[in-house]
Scaffold this motif. Structure first.
Motif, PDB file in Angstrom:
ATOM      1  N   GLU A  29       0.833  -1.197   0.000  1.00 23.48           N
ATOM      2  CA  GLU A  29       0.000   0.000   0.000  1.00 23.48           C
ATOM      3  C   GLU A  29       0.877   1.260   0.000  1.00 23.48           C
ATOM      4  O   GLU A  29       0.602   2.217  -0.727  1.00 23.48           O
ATOM      5  N   LEU A  30       1.929   1.271   0.826  1.00 24.01           N
ATOM      6  CA  LEU A  30       2.819   2.419   0.866  1.00 24.01           C
ATOM      7  C   LEU A  30       3.541   2.604  -0.465  1.00 24.01           C
ATOM      8  O   LEU A  30       3.778   3.737  -0.909  1.00 24.01           O
ATOM      9  N   TYR A  31       3.870   1.472  -1.120  1.00 26.38           N
ATOM     10  CA  TYR A  31       4.544   1.546  -2.422  1.00 26.38           C
ATOM     11  C   TYR A  31       3.658   2.227  -3.452  1.00 26.38           C
ATOM     12  O   TYR A  31       4.092   3.138  -4.167  1.00 26.38           O
ATOM     13  N   TRP A  32       2.417   1.796  -3.533  1.00 27.47           N
ATOM     14  CA  TRP A  32       1.519   2.353  -4.540  1.00 27.47           C
ATOM     15  C   TRP A  32       1.154   3.800  -4.239  1.00 27.47           C
ATOM     16  O   TRP A  32       0.799   4.570  -5.140  1.00 27.47           O
ATOM     17  N   LYS A  33       1.240   4.189  -3.001  1.00 26.18           N
ATOM     18  CA  LYS A  33       0.980   5.587  -2.649  1.00 26.18           C
ATOM     19  C   LYS A  33       2.238   6.452  -2.753  1.00 26.18           C
ATOM     20  O   LYS A  33       2.178   7.662  -2.545  1.00 26.18           O
ATOM     21  N   GLY A  34       3.363   5.812  -3.107  1.00 32.37           N
ATOM     22  CA  GLY A  34       4.612   6.558  -3.240  1.00 32.37           C
ATOM     23  C   GLY A  34       5.151   7.082  -1.930  1.00 32.37           C
ATOM     24  O   GLY A  34       5.806   8.130  -1.884  1.00 32.37           O
ATOM     25  N   LYS A  35       4.888   6.360  -0.835  1.00 33.42           N
ATOM     26  CA  LYS A  35       5.267   6.838   0.499  1.00 33.42           C
ATOM     27  C   LYS A  35       6.420   6.065   1.135  1.00 33.42           C
ATOM     28  O   LYS A  35       6.789   6.339   2.266  1.00 33.42           O
ATOM     29  N   LEU A  36       6.994   5.109   0.414  1.00 34.01           N
ATOM     30  CA  LEU A  36       8.035   4.292   1.021  1.00 34.01           C
ATOM     31  C   LEU A  36       9.273   5.099   1.403  1.00 34.01           C
ATOM     32  O   LEU A  36      10.002   4.734   2.333  1.00 34.01           O
ATOM     33  N   LYS A  37       9.495   6.205   0.721  1.00 30.36           N
ATOM     34  CA  LYS A  37      10.684   7.008   0.999  1.00 30.36           C
ATOM     35  C   LYS A  37      10.375   8.208   1.893  1.00 30.36           C
ATOM     36  O   LYS A  37      11.247   9.039   2.137  1.00 30.36           O
TER      37      LYS A  37
END
Length: 221
Positions: free
Chosen positions: A1-9
């Protein structure tokens, strides 16, 4: 979910984790357990505590070795070391809204506002907001609390015009573009999407021949 929201970084500075509480307040009682009524246990670690006894201070009275009294320096450092728009403030409000009674928290919120940072607020529920709204309508920094009385004195010393500060604080919370309005707008959108999904699910359960057009009316106050 964080990956698809672009929040991993995305990186978060959380004071309770980033500041060494063992060198400041871990030995102090923080109230009673709401279930058992017993005092919360304190920490018995041997870490040296930073109090005012014989320790070096800055010109404004802040302890040099303390980590809990330099939020403004840290915010300035992060804001200037990141690209424009790369630093924002997320305000996670507890269920009892005690955050708005803590001098350090209010000072940090006000500092972020004066710096022009993007601010967002997360509340537990709309019920929590409606239950505590009246408590927030006349916020006064003079009435707020801090674990250390010296911290409160230092915070108040930085605010020459407290009446103007309080007026700005209330405007920041309740203004039409303030923190609560932004949160309410987000809640309205979530409620609207919930209604859409509910009606869509209901329509899928109806026999095809009896389906009627679904109309959604959105009203914003």
């Amino acid at each position: 979910e964080l990956y698809w929201k672009g929040k991993l970084k995305s990186t978060y500075w959380v004071c309770v984790f980033s500041v060494n509480q063992h060198a400041s307040t871990c030995h102090l009682s923080c109230g009673d357990d709401p279930v058992t009524g017993s005092p919360h246990p304190t920490c018995g670690c041997a870490t040296e505590k930073h109090d005012t006894a014989g320790l070096a201070c800055l010109a404004d009275g802040r302890l040099i070795c303390s980590e809990i009294n330099k939020f403004d320096d840290m915010m300035d450092c992060l804001a200037t070391s990141l690209p424009p728009g790369g630093f924002a403030q997320c305000i996670a409000v507890d269920a009892e809204f005690e955050l708005f009674q803590r001098a350090w928290c209010i000072a940090e919120i006000h500092r972020a506002s004066t710096m022009g940072l993007h601010q967002s607020m997360e509340l537990l529920s709309e019920l929590c907001w409606s239950s505590h709204r009246s408590e927030l309508e006349n916020l006064r920094v003079e009435d707020m609390k801090a674990t250390s009385s010296n911290d409160k004195v230092a915070i108040l010393a930085k605010i020459p015009d407290k009446e103007a500060f309080n007026a700005e604080l209330n405007r920041m919370v309740f203004d039409e573009k303030g923190l609560m309005r932004n949160w309410q707008d987000g809640l309205d959108i979530v409620c609207m999407l919930g209604k859409v999904l509910k009606m869509s699910a209901a329509s899928q359960m109806e026999p095809r021949k009896s389906r009627a057009p679904v109309t959604l009316q959105c009203t914003y106050s």
